[in-house]
Design a protein around this motif. Structure first.
Motif, PDB file in Angstrom:
ATOM      1  N   LEU A 136     -11.469   7.730  16.036  1.00  0.00           N
ATOM      2  CA  LEU A 136     -12.895   7.294  15.682  1.00  0.00           C
ATOM      3  C   LEU A 136     -13.807   8.457  16.572  1.00  0.00           C
ATOM      4  CD1 LEU A 136     -14.815   7.072  13.609  1.00  0.00           C
ATOM      5  CD2 LEU A 136     -15.286   4.610  13.956  1.00  0.00           C
ATOM      6  N   LEU A 137     -13.144   7.249  17.933  1.00  0.00           N
ATOM      7  CA  LEU A 137     -14.589   7.485  19.433  1.00  0.00           C
ATOM      8  C   LEU A 137     -14.106   9.442  19.361  1.00  0.00           C
ATOM      9  CD1 LEU A 137     -13.666   4.986  21.718  1.00  0.00           C
ATOM     10  CD2 LEU A 137     -16.411   5.435  20.581  1.00  0.00           C
ATOM     11  N   HIS A 138     -12.881   9.859  19.525  1.00  0.00           N
ATOM     12  CA  HIS A 138     -12.340  11.545  19.906  1.00  0.00           C
ATOM     13  C   HIS A 138     -14.036  12.219  18.878  1.00  0.00           C
ATOM     14  CE1 HIS A 138     -11.049  14.801  20.715  1.00  0.00           C
ATOM     15  NE2 HIS A 138      -9.632  14.950  19.496  1.00  0.00           N
ATOM     16  N   ARG A 139     -13.258  11.909  17.881  1.00  0.00           N
ATOM     17  CA  ARG A 139     -14.004  12.363  16.368  1.00  0.00           C
ATOM     18  C   ARG A 139     -15.437  12.341  16.335  1.00  0.00           C
ATOM     19  NH1 ARG A 139     -10.704  11.550  11.087  1.00  0.00           N
ATOM     20  NH2 ARG A 139      -9.283  12.700  11.345  1.00  0.00           N
ATOM     21  N   VAL A 140     -16.334  10.990  16.905  1.00  0.00           N
ATOM     22  CA  VAL A 140     -17.763  11.078  17.421  1.00  0.00           C
ATOM     23  C   VAL A 140     -18.381  11.737  18.272  1.00  0.00           C
ATOM     24  CG1 VAL A 140     -19.105   9.641  17.965  1.00  0.00           C
ATOM     25  CG2 VAL A 140     -18.252   8.649  15.648  1.00  0.00           C
ATOM     26  N   GLU A 185     -24.875  17.769  16.682  1.00  0.00           N
ATOM     27  CA  GLU A 185     -25.866  17.817  16.811  1.00  0.00           C
ATOM     28  C   GLU A 185     -26.032  17.261  15.548  1.00  0.00           C
ATOM     29  OE1 GLU A 185     -30.462  18.449  18.463  1.00  0.00           O
ATOM     30  OE2 GLU A 185     -29.457  19.407  19.072  1.00  0.00           O
ATOM     31  N   ARG A 186     -26.401  18.014  14.251  1.00  0.00           N
ATOM     32  CA  ARG A 186     -26.705  17.706  12.851  1.00  0.00           C
ATOM     33  C   ARG A 186     -25.824  16.628  12.547  1.00  0.00           C
ATOM     34  NH1 ARG A 186     -24.868  18.838   8.981  1.00  0.00           N
ATOM     35  NH2 ARG A 186     -23.181  20.204   9.883  1.00  0.00           N
ATOM     36  N   GLN A 187     -24.608  16.904  12.943  1.00  0.00           N
ATOM     37  CA  GLN A 187     -24.093  15.749  12.876  1.00  0.00           C
ATOM     38  C   GLN A 187     -23.650  14.000  12.897  1.00  0.00           C
ATOM     39  OE1 GLN A 187     -20.349  18.203  13.640  1.00  0.00           O
ATOM     40  NE2 GLN A 187     -19.653  18.375  11.478  1.00  0.00           N
ATOM     41  N   ALA A 188     -24.147  14.665  14.410  1.00  0.00           N
ATOM     42  CA  ALA A 188     -24.718  13.219  15.212  1.00  0.00           C
ATOM     43  C   ALA A 188     -26.298  12.334  14.639  1.00  0.00           C
ATOM     44  CB  ALA A 188     -24.751  13.122  16.378  1.00  0.00           C
ATOM     45  N   GLN A 189     -27.191  13.740  14.683  1.00  0.00           N
ATOM     46  CA  GLN A 189     -28.211  12.636  13.521  1.00  0.00           C
ATOM     47  C   GLN A 189     -28.112  11.997  12.656  1.00  0.00           C
ATOM     48  OE1 GLN A 189     -31.537  12.721  15.320  1.00  0.00           O
ATOM     49  NE2 GLN A 189     -30.503  13.012  16.520  1.00  0.00           N
ATOM     50  N   ALA A 190     -26.553  12.629  11.691  1.00  0.00           N
ATOM     51  CA  ALA A 190     -26.308  12.735  10.005  1.00  0.00           C
ATOM     52  C   ALA A 190     -25.599  10.794  10.226  1.00  0.00           C
ATOM     53  CB  ALA A 190     -25.901  13.142   9.202  1.00  0.00           C
ATOM     54  N   LEU A 191     -25.141  10.467  11.171  1.00  0.00           N
ATOM     55  CA  LEU A 191     -24.694   9.871  11.533  1.00  0.00           C
ATOM     56  C   LEU A 191     -25.092   8.094  12.086  1.00  0.00           C
ATOM     57  CD1 LEU A 191     -22.200   8.207  11.600  1.00  0.00           C
ATOM     58  CD2 LEU A 191     -21.930   8.999  13.775  1.00  0.00           C
TER      59      LEU A 191
END
Length: 128
Positions: free
Chosen positions: A105-109, A114-120
């Motif tokens: 999970l950490l590897h995937r995060v 940037e867009r995916q991180a904001q959504a998360l």
């Protein structure tokens, strides 16, 4: 005119409708190991050292020239942070448990754009 008989019987073709054979297992494992190693940003020498095999052997595994033993396969999975199913060509498997799941999970995060991180970040408060 004399026609010499064949030394061997001609190979039979596969039955009509049968699926075409896939790539050899050694090639599947090699390609998956290479992809996982590159995602983990490790060199072949680092993976070989961490799995207690020689660099030459790891290189041959990754190129599909040989298959790992079961103990080596398990060590590769631990080092590369993947499941045995992923290395065997079945990436959609049951989720890993424990420390491996956390690391995956950490590897995937860490690899989110940037867009995916904001959504998360927007979803996290909802999940609590």
């Amino acid at each position: 005119m004399y026609i010499r008989p064949l030394d061997k019987a001609p190979a039979l073709s596969r039955p009509l409708g049968a699926p075409a054979p896939g790539p050899p297992l050694s090639s599947v494992i090699g390609a998956a190991a290479r992809a996982a190693r590159l995602r983990a940003r490790l060199t072949q020498a680092e993976v070989a050292n961490l799995t207690a095999i020689s660099v030459t052997v790891y290189n041959r595994l990754e190129r599909g020239r040989m298959q790992p033993s079961v103990p080596t396969l398990h060590r590769l999975c631990a080092v590369l942070g993947v499941s045995p199913n992923e290395l065997l060509g079945y990436p959609h498997s049951l989720p890993l448990e424990g420390e491996s799941a956390r690391n995956q999970l950490l590897h995937r995060v860490h690899h989110l754009d940037e867009r995916q991180a904001q959504a998360l970040l927007q979803l996290l408060p909802i999940l609590r």
